[in-house]
Design an enzyme around this catalytic site. Structure first.
Site, PDB file in Angstrom:
ATOM      1  N   VAL A  69       7.391 -16.350 -11.654  1.00 33.38           N
ATOM      2  CA  VAL A  69       7.207 -16.983 -10.126  1.00 33.38           C
ATOM      3  C   VAL A  69       6.112 -18.212 -10.403  1.00 33.38           C
ATOM      4  O   VAL A  69       5.084 -18.005 -10.985  1.00 33.38           O
ATOM      5  CB  VAL A  69       7.120 -16.076  -9.032  1.00 33.38           C
ATOM      6  CG1 VAL A  69       8.202 -15.377  -8.711  1.00 33.38           C
ATOM      7  CG2 VAL A  69       5.761 -15.521  -9.086  1.00 33.38           C
ATOM      8  N   SER A  70       6.309 -19.273  -9.589  1.00 34.12           N
ATOM      9  CA  SER A  70       5.351 -20.413  -9.487  1.00 34.12           C
ATOM     10  C   SER A  70       4.183 -20.202  -8.730  1.00 34.12           C
ATOM     11  O   SER A  70       3.129 -20.688  -9.064  1.00 34.12           O
ATOM     12  CB  SER A  70       6.165 -21.669  -9.203  1.00 34.12           C
ATOM     13  OG  SER A  70       7.291 -21.859 -10.200  1.00 34.12           O
ATOM     14  N   THR A  71       4.254 -19.486  -7.616  1.00 38.59           N
ATOM     15  CA  THR A  71       3.146 -19.598  -6.780  1.00 38.59           C
ATOM     16  C   THR A  71       2.682 -18.031  -6.290  1.00 38.59           C
ATOM     17  O   THR A  71       3.497 -17.215  -6.489  1.00 38.59           O
ATOM     18  CB  THR A  71       3.412 -20.374  -5.410  1.00 38.59           C
ATOM     19  OG1 THR A  71       4.574 -19.666  -4.786  1.00 38.59           O
ATOM     20  CG2 THR A  71       3.799 -21.933  -5.740  1.00 38.59           C
ATOM     21  N   GLN A 101       5.064 -16.363  -3.763  1.00 41.51           N
ATOM     22  CA  GLN A 101       6.165 -15.819  -4.376  1.00 41.51           C
ATOM     23  C   GLN A 101       6.407 -14.488  -5.003  1.00 41.51           C
ATOM     24  O   GLN A 101       5.280 -14.162  -5.326  1.00 41.51           O
ATOM     25  CB  GLN A 101       6.950 -16.961  -5.381  1.00 41.51           C
ATOM     26  CG  GLN A 101       7.186 -18.360  -4.685  1.00 41.51           C
ATOM     27  CD  GLN A 101       7.799 -19.073  -5.841  1.00 41.51           C
ATOM     28  OE1 GLN A 101       7.125 -19.385  -6.890  1.00 41.51           O
ATOM     29  NE2 GLN A 101       8.549 -19.880  -5.336  1.00 41.51           N
TER      30      GLN A 101
END
Length: 190
Positions: free
Chosen positions: A10-12, A15
């Site tokens: 996941v990017s952030t 998330q």
């Protein structure tokens, strides 16, 4: 003995990998998980902790499963190089969302096309972000974090204490760049 290996990303920080994990677990009994959280797909695969560990761990005959191709990355060349590195070790790569085996000729063709689409989407996101910033600036909206210091206080404390930029930054719990900006702004307002 070959293993089923899963990779989720996941990017952030806000998330979660839960959906990716659940989807993979519905279809496969995973022997080993590799995870990258709060990690952009724009970061090269070899520079991501989880994916780097996966690349070192896999052995001939293993199968790597990803929820979607964009979990491997957002840069077409990087994704292709990652899949090629896995294929060179005779490791199969399966993408659940796209539904194909990336080690087959058809899978490689689809991978190239979908990776290019992921890269295009990333560049479109960046373009929309920059357009939003430009619009906000023209509307006079303040961008960035809210200022927590008073320029004159920073400049005055630094001068009174004959402090370095670093010491001033530590005293006010701000970055050295903020100290420099504050001192320039305080000088300009005199």
């Amino acid at each position: 003995m070959s293993a089923i290996i899963a990779y989720v990303r996941v990017s952030t920080v806000d998330q979660s990998t839960d959906t990716q994990r659940a989807t993979i677990e519905e279809r496969h009994k995973v022997d080993r998980w590799f995870v990258d959280e709060a990690t952009s797909g724009a970061i090269k695969a070899k520079d991501r902790k989880g994916l780097g560990e996966l690349l070192s761990y896999v052995r001939e005959g293993d199968t790597v499963i990803v929820y979607a191709i964009d979990r491997l990355g957002r840069n077409t060349i990087d994704v292709l190089e990652t899949v090629e590195a896995l294929n060179a070790k005779r490791v199969a790569v399966l993408s659940l969302r796209e539904g194909f085996d990336m080690s087959t000729p058809m899978g490689k063709a689809m991978l190239t096309m979908l990776s290019a689409m992921a890269e295009l989407e990333r560049s479109n996101i960046k373009e929309r972000q920059m357009a939003g910033i430009k619009r906000a600036k023209t509307e006079g909206k303040a961008l960035g974090r809210e200022k927590i210091i008073i320029d004159e206080d920073v400049a005055q404390w630094r001068q009174e204490n004959s402090a370095s930029i670093k010491a001033t930054a530590e005293h006010f719990n701000i970055s050295p760049a903020s100290v420099k900006r504050a001192c320039r702004a305080a000088k300009a307002s005199i």
